[in-house]
Design a protein around this motif. Structure first.
Motif, PDB file in Angstrom:
ATOM      1  N   LEU A  56      19.194 -46.775   9.355  1.00 12.81           N
ATOM      2  CA  LEU A  56      18.979 -48.180   9.015  1.00 12.81           C
ATOM      3  C   LEU A  56      17.921 -48.805   9.917  1.00 12.81           C
ATOM      4  O   LEU A  56      17.082 -49.596   9.456  1.00 12.81           O
ATOM      5  N   ARG A  59      14.375 -47.803   8.883  1.00 11.30           N
ATOM      6  CA  ARG A  59      13.890 -48.537   7.720  1.00 11.30           C
ATOM      7  C   ARG A  59      13.537 -49.973   8.091  1.00 11.30           C
ATOM      8  O   ARG A  59      12.573 -50.541   7.578  1.00 11.30           O
ATOM      9  N   VAL A 102      19.519 -55.600   6.111  1.00 14.83           N
ATOM     10  CA  VAL A 102      19.519 -54.313   5.427  1.00 14.83           C
ATOM     11  C   VAL A 102      20.867 -54.070   4.761  1.00 14.83           C
ATOM     12  O   VAL A 102      21.913 -54.453   5.287  1.00 14.83           O
ATOM     13  N   PRO A 104      23.726 -51.812   4.253  1.00 15.44           N
ATOM     14  CA  PRO A 104      24.174 -50.654   5.037  1.00 15.44           C
ATOM     15  C   PRO A 104      24.510 -49.429   4.198  1.00 15.44           C
ATOM     16  O   PRO A 104      24.591 -48.323   4.743  1.00 15.44           O
ATOM     17  N   GLY A 107      20.431 -48.729   2.426  1.00 13.57           N
ATOM     18  CA  GLY A 107      19.254 -48.831   3.273  1.00 13.57           C
ATOM     19  C   GLY A 107      18.205 -49.776   2.723  1.00 13.57           C
ATOM     20  O   GLY A 107      17.130 -49.928   3.318  1.00 13.57           O
TER      21      GLY A 107
END
Length: 353
Positions: A56, A59, A102, A104, A107
């Motif tokens: 995560l 990203r 984000v 979870p 992503g």
């Protein structure tokens, strides 16, 4: 003795009536602060288990064009987005940071509507009104004084009430009589809740009380020295160390202060905790994964346990929705006491004219 308390109760109440009403009403509204904040956060659809924290973060960093991880906040319910706070070399000196939301489970990067949420911003104003009357240090001082006076008013009100023990409201008499009865009956019925609210309000303001209650005040350890070539551990490794130290608690956030001298801090919450982010803490060596300190609310000594729940006692979060509603009613009754008390004084003044 009775007359002394009556006079002190009457005149102190008149002096702080407006401030007392404002602090009480804003405190009652703050019962909704947590639910509103959660409702206005971006929501996701739970689907299986969350992705690894490091995935995560990667990203989030790609979206923000890099940056160092300062904190990652995990939602306190499965349907909330997570937030990754990043600071870049350019913003580090100014304290600036970027929060990337984000999903979870997938992503996917989420976006907020432009500008601050108006309802959340309003509740923030209510919070500042309650704690400092929107007046900074001067307002804070006034609120502290009003809280002390409110505690005295509750105690002296019980003493004044005790002589006649009026708890019924006569609705068939004049409005003056009804106002008089309401002041006495509402005051005595809400006295226990108001004592808790005012005492914990004073307690929250003075951290020195915490030090007196603890047997051994916790000291956050420093980050042990590490070789300059040693890379920081992954977030998943830090999270695993924290879960082993405080088993059964959910991680609310992980803080990674920049620099080699400060360790990682993990905040965790047990199911029975009603404070927003829990009160358990684990300090982790961010290079080796060693647990440097663990504060487990389930194993806390009596003094520390009371400190851990003081905020929940003040806000009514202690037993969830039932006590939140009860505390909100208590706060609104306190505001009503200010109004009915002023009306009683005005009626008495007119009789003397």
């Amino acid at each position: 003795m009775y007359r002394t308390f009556l006079i002190a109760h009457r005149w102190l109440a008149l002096v702080v009536a407006i401030f007392l009403a404002v602090v009480a009403v804003s405190g009652g509204l703050l019962v909704f602060e947590g639910p509103i904040s959660r409702a206005r956060q971006p929501h996701v659809v739970p689907a299986g288990s969350p992705l690894p924290l490091d995935t995560l973060v990667q990203r989030a960093r790609a979206t923000a064009s890099g940056g160092d991880v300062v904190m990652i906040s995990l939602g306190d319910s499965p349907d909330l987005a997570w937030g990754v706070v990043l600071s870049s070399a350019a913003s580090r000196g100014t304290g600036g940071a970027t929060t990337v939301l984000v999903n979870p489970y997938t992503g996917a990067i989420l976006t907020r509507p432009p500008g601050p949420d108006p309802l959340v911003a309003f509740m923030r104003k209510v919070h500042l009104l309650h704690t400092q009357l929107l007046g900074g240090r001067v307002g804070n001082t006034i609120v502290v004084a009003v809280t002390f006076i409110a505690l005295f008013l509750v105690l002296s009100g019980i003493i004044v009430w005790w002589r006649d023990k009026l708890w019924r409201v006569n609705t068939r008499g004049s409005w003056k009589r009804t106002n008089f009865d309401l002041h006495h009956s509402l005051g005595i019925f809400s006295a226990a809740v108001l004592l808790i609210i005012t005492c914990t309000g004073i307690w929250v303001r003075y951290g020195a009380i915490d030090e007196w209650m603890r047997k051994s005040p916790p000291r956050i350890p420093s980050q042990p020295a590490a070789d300059s070539a040693m890379p920081p551990l992954s977030l998943d490794s830090i999270a695993a160390a924290a879960r082993r130290a405080v088993p059964g608690a959910a991680i609310m956030n992980i803080q990674l202060p920049p620099g080699p001298k400060l360790p990682a801090m993990v905040q965790l919450k047990y199911p029975e905790d009603h404070t927003p982010a829990g009160r358990s803490r684990v300090v982790v060596d961010k290079y080796r994964g060693t647990v440097l300190m663990a504060m487990n609310t389930r194993k806390a000594e009596t003094g520390q346990h009371l400190i851990d729940i003081k905020r929940a006692l003040h806000t009514g979060d202690i037993y969830g929705v039932p006590t939140q509603i009860l505390w909100m009613l208590g706060a609104l009754i306190l505001a009503t006491q200010a109004v009915t008390g002023v009306l009683m004084w005005w009626n008495a003044k007119r009789r003397l004219v």
